[in-house]
Write a protein that holds these residues in place. Structure first.
Motif, PDB file in Angstrom:
ATOM      1  N   TRP A   9       0.825  -1.224   0.000  1.00  0.00           N
ATOM      2  CA  TRP A   9       0.000   0.000   0.000  1.00  0.00           C
ATOM      3  C   TRP A   9       0.852   1.264   0.000  1.00  0.00           C
ATOM      4  CZ3 TRP A   9       1.117   2.747   4.270  1.00  0.00           C
ATOM      5  CH2 TRP A   9       1.372   2.083   5.485  1.00  0.00           C
ATOM      6  N   VAL A  10       2.086   1.192   0.376  1.00  0.00           N
ATOM      7  CA  VAL A  10       2.970   2.368   0.268  1.00  0.00           C
ATOM      8  C   VAL A  10       3.117   2.726  -1.222  1.00  0.00           C
ATOM      9  CG1 VAL A  10       5.285   3.281   0.728  1.00  0.00           C
ATOM     10  CG2 VAL A  10       4.186   1.732   2.377  1.00  0.00           C
ATOM     11  N   ARG A  11       3.366   1.718  -2.037  1.00  0.00           N
ATOM     12  CA  ARG A  11       3.458   1.912  -3.483  1.00  0.00           C
ATOM     13  C   ARG A  11       2.147   2.485  -4.050  1.00  0.00           C
ATOM     14  NH1 ARG A  11       1.340  -1.187  -6.840  1.00  0.00           N
ATOM     15  NH2 ARG A  11       1.308  -3.059  -5.533  1.00  0.00           N
ATOM     16  N   GLU A  12       1.042   1.897  -3.602  1.00  0.00           N
ATOM     17  CA  GLU A  12      -0.248   2.350  -4.143  1.00  0.00           C
ATOM     18  C   GLU A  12      -0.550   3.805  -3.779  1.00  0.00           C
ATOM     19  OE1 GLU A  12      -2.688  -1.889  -4.398  1.00  0.00           O
ATOM     20  OE2 GLU A  12      -2.990  -0.600  -2.656  1.00  0.00           O
ATOM     21  N   ARG A  13      -0.262   4.172  -2.536  1.00  0.00           N
ATOM     22  CA  ARG A  13      -0.578   5.545  -2.117  1.00  0.00           C
ATOM     23  C   ARG A  13       0.336   6.556  -2.772  1.00  0.00           C
ATOM     24  NH1 ARG A  13      -2.065   4.785   4.340  1.00  0.00           N
ATOM     25  NH2 ARG A  13      -3.525   3.087   3.909  1.00  0.00           N
ATOM     26  N   ILE A  14       1.593   6.186  -2.948  1.00  0.00           N
ATOM     27  CA  ILE A  14       2.538   7.107  -3.585  1.00  0.00           C
ATOM     28  C   ILE A  14       2.263   7.176  -5.088  1.00  0.00           C
ATOM     29  CG2 ILE A  14       4.988   7.394  -4.191  1.00  0.00           C
ATOM     30  CD1 ILE A  14       5.676   6.610  -1.321  1.00  0.00           C
ATOM     31  N   THR A  16       3.596   5.178  -7.382  1.00  0.00           N
ATOM     32  CA  THR A  16       4.663   4.586  -8.181  1.00  0.00           C
ATOM     33  C   THR A  16       5.443   3.605  -7.321  1.00  0.00           C
ATOM     34  OG1 THR A  16       6.610   4.997  -9.545  1.00  0.00           O
ATOM     35  CG2 THR A  16       6.345   6.408  -7.628  1.00  0.00           C
ATOM     36  N   GLY A  17       6.071   2.645  -7.958  1.00  0.00           N
ATOM     37  CA  GLY A  17       6.849   1.657  -7.220  1.00  0.00           C
ATOM     38  C   GLY A  17       8.315   2.021  -7.134  1.00  0.00           C
ATOM     39  N   GLU A  18       8.688   3.040  -7.877  1.00  0.00           N
ATOM     40  CA  GLU A  18      10.125   3.336  -7.957  1.00  0.00           C
ATOM     41  C   GLU A  18      10.331   4.778  -8.383  1.00  0.00           C
ATOM     42  OE1 GLU A  18      12.172   0.496 -10.365  1.00  0.00           O
ATOM     43  OE2 GLU A  18      14.032   1.654 -10.374  1.00  0.00           O
ATOM     44  N   GLU A  19      11.283   5.434  -7.768  1.00  0.00           N
ATOM     45  CA  GLU A  19      11.690   6.773  -8.221  1.00  0.00           C
ATOM     46  C   GLU A  19      13.124   7.007  -7.758  1.00  0.00           C
ATOM     47  OE1 GLU A  19       9.285   9.878  -6.474  1.00  0.00           O
ATOM     48  OE2 GLU A  19       9.188   8.857  -4.534  1.00  0.00           O
ATOM     49  N   THR A  20      13.729   8.035  -8.293  1.00  0.00           N
ATOM     50  CA  THR A  20      15.067   8.398  -7.817  1.00  0.00           C
ATOM     51  C   THR A  20      15.016   9.848  -7.370  1.00  0.00           C
ATOM     52  OG1 THR A  20      15.713   9.021 -10.062  1.00  0.00           O
ATOM     53  CG2 THR A  20      16.288   6.809  -9.332  1.00  0.00           C
ATOM     54  N   ILE A  21      15.770  10.159  -6.333  1.00  0.00           N
ATOM     55  CA  ILE A  21      15.886  11.566  -5.927  1.00  0.00           C
ATOM     56  C   ILE A  21      17.349  11.897  -5.691  1.00  0.00           C
ATOM     57  CG2 ILE A  21      13.594  11.644  -4.847  1.00  0.00           C
ATOM     58  CD1 ILE A  21      15.169  11.738  -2.107  1.00  0.00           C
ATOM     59  N   GLU A  22      17.624  13.166  -5.847  1.00  0.00           N
ATOM     60  CA  GLU A  22      18.960  13.671  -5.529  1.00  0.00           C
ATOM     61  C   GLU A  22      18.996  14.009  -4.050  1.00  0.00           C
ATOM     62  OE1 GLU A  22      21.473  13.840  -7.533  1.00  0.00           O
ATOM     63  OE2 GLU A  22      20.406  13.362  -9.399  1.00  0.00           O
ATOM     64  N   ILE A  23      20.047  13.594  -3.380  1.00  0.00           N
ATOM     65  CA  ILE A  23      20.227  14.061  -1.998  1.00  0.00           C
ATOM     66  C   ILE A  23      21.593  14.730  -1.914  1.00  0.00           C
ATOM     67  CG2 ILE A  23      18.702  12.371  -0.897  1.00  0.00           C
ATOM     68  CD1 ILE A  23      21.273  10.827  -0.090  1.00  0.00           C
ATOM     69  N   PRO A  24      21.695  15.731  -1.040  1.00  0.00           N
ATOM     70  CA  PRO A  24      22.921  16.540  -0.967  1.00  0.00           C
ATOM     71  C   PRO A  24      24.119  15.721  -0.480  1.00  0.00           C
ATOM     72  CG  PRO A  24      21.413  17.116   0.817  1.00  0.00           C
ATOM     73  CD  PRO A  24      20.685  16.167  -0.067  1.00  0.00           C
ATOM     74  N   GLY A  25      23.854  14.783   0.412  1.00  0.00           N
ATOM     75  CA  GLY A  25      24.948  13.969   0.952  1.00  0.00           C
ATOM     76  C   GLY A  25      24.337  12.929   1.863  1.00  0.00           C
ATOM     77  N   GLY A  38       7.278  15.390   1.607  1.00  0.00           N
ATOM     78  CA  GLY A  38       6.932  16.682   1.035  1.00  0.00           C
ATOM     79  C   GLY A  38       6.742  16.666  -0.476  1.00  0.00           C
ATOM     80  N   ARG A  39       6.974  15.532  -1.100  1.00  0.00           N
ATOM     81  CA  ARG A  39       6.961  15.527  -2.569  1.00  0.00           C
ATOM     82  C   ARG A  39       5.569  15.543  -3.183  1.00  0.00           C
ATOM     83  NH1 ARG A  39      11.814  13.972  -5.210  1.00  0.00           N
ATOM     84  NH2 ARG A  39      10.767  12.731  -6.791  1.00  0.00           N
ATOM     85  N   SER A  40       4.564  14.998  -2.492  1.00  0.00           N
ATOM     86  CA  SER A  40       3.193  14.986  -3.029  1.00  0.00           C
ATOM     87  C   SER A  40       2.242  14.620  -1.908  1.00  0.00           C
ATOM     88  CB  SER A  40       3.075  13.958  -4.169  1.00  0.00           C
ATOM     89  OG  SER A  40       2.907  12.650  -3.643  1.00  0.00           O
ATOM     90  N   PRO A  41       0.973  14.896  -2.083  1.00  0.00           N
ATOM     91  CA  PRO A  41      -0.013  14.451  -1.079  1.00  0.00           C
ATOM     92  C   PRO A  41       0.006  12.932  -0.927  1.00  0.00           C
ATOM     93  CG  PRO A  41      -0.994  16.063  -2.554  1.00  0.00           C
ATOM     94  CD  PRO A  41       0.351  15.723  -3.136  1.00  0.00           C
ATOM     95  N   GLY A  42       0.249  12.219  -2.022  1.00  0.00           N
ATOM     96  CA  GLY A  42       0.332  10.757  -1.947  1.00  0.00           C
ATOM     97  C   GLY A  42       1.506  10.318  -1.078  1.00  0.00           C
TER      98      GLY A  42
END
Lengths: 83, 141, 141, 83
Positions: A9-14, A16-25, A38-42
């Motif tokens: 259900w984490v996948r369903e609410r978000i 998508t099953g996969e994404e990439t993000i940039e992190i500073p470190g 913070g990326r979306s209401p989902g």
């Protein structure tokens, strides 16, 4: 960059099953989840209750204070129910 | 022979049992656990990169405590109908106590440590506190 | 379905498992124990009038403590070669804990309460104190 | 009359798996074994050490102080080793 995987259900609410993000470190899993929420209401809905979530870093279960760094694969999911 | 498979395909318990029985003349006890889809169909989701590795780790841990001659763990994923097998845990040992304890412990560990999730027609199956307790009880034994 | 058979013939675990699996949509856990002839051939002698009755009694006792949907116990007698199956205990339940505990308990009871004797090429197999202890341990649980 | 059955090495030492004997009336299993031990050297050898023997009366395990009566089936054998 971090590769993120979501299951059940984490996948369903978000949504998508996969994404990439940039992190500073390097940062903690807890900080990462805060960032993701913070990326979306989902995302916010899926990640609101940490007690209902578990995480793995590079295919190993990890606690919220575990450190993650660029290049890691992080998965967030509900408690497992296999077997 | 210590094997772990994560697959969408059905498995053949009799075939796996024959392979363990053939390990040698010192195999005196075979214990097999088969988990079946109960009550309603299930969609089983898994974490492809981690699932096999997590089961392998569980198997390694159980093997440190039980004198096993062999073990096979198969876990399926995908859409499964009522009555279909989900999981097979099969152990071979000289004596029954090791084969029984290892198979039971493997199942209790799998339930809490292998990244699989079940979706029923009514929604995602919640993790059971009883499974956590069953898992925890082994560390005391 | 609660069946006991004492026979000289081989048995087919897969067939018995399919029969238990077919009991209904509430069967979620099947546990099977197969005991094989280990190390050297065995002649298994039994008390024809009493053997089936003693196993039936053991099964009845285990059923009072475990929520089983079905169980099959088959014990062979006669001359058996290394690797041949001697005994099958198979249990069906909603949940794994009942299926595991019942199968294990059935085996521990059979070892001490079913009138069978094994003769190896070196002579009659002696009863093991470990089997008595395993049997006794269940009454405490 | 009592029907007697012997199994495993008890049968081998006695030299038969089955026999019948007349008994005057009810007696204890212990008394019956004493009676049987006098029938032949094989009986004596087989029945010498009661700690190594078990018994059943009419298909039920029985203690040495159990009573047996004419018409009963009594089996004497080593501790079981099935399974």
């Amino acid at each position: 960059m971090i590769r993120l995987l979501y299951f059940a259900w984490v996948r369903e609410r978000i949504g998508t099953g996969e994404e990439t993000i940039e992190i500073p470190g390097e940062l903690s899993l807890s900080e990462l989840v805060g960032l993701l929420a913070g990326r979306s209401p989902g995302h916010a809905a899926a990640l609101a209750d940490r007690a209902r979530l578990r995480a793995a870093v590079n295919h190993e279960f990890a606690a919220w204070d575990a450190r993650v760094a660029p290049g890691d694969e992080v998965a967030i999911f509900p408690p497992v129910t296999g077997g | 022979m210590f094997e772990v498979r994560v697959t969408a395909e059905p498995f053949d318990s009799a075939h796996e049992q024959a392979r363990l029985a053939a390990l040698g003349p010192d195999v005196g006890a075979l214990v097999g656990f088969t988990g079946l889809v109960r009550d309603h169909p299930l969609l089983i989701e898994h974490y492809p990169g981690m699932a096999e590795r997590a089961i392998r780790r569980v198997l390694d841990e159980v093997c440190t405590r039980r004198a096993l001659l062999g073990a096979i763990v198969i876990h399926r994923f995908g859409q499964l109908a009522v009555g279909e097998p989900i999981v097979l845990v099969m152990t071979a040992a000289r004596h029954r106590a090791h084969a029984f304890a290892a198979a039971w412990q493997l199942m209790d560990y799998l339930k809490t440590e292998a990244p699989f999730w079940k979706k029923a027609p009514t929604g995602w199956v919640e993790a059971r506190a009883a499974d956590e307790r069953a898992r925890a009880a082994w560390t005391a034994r």
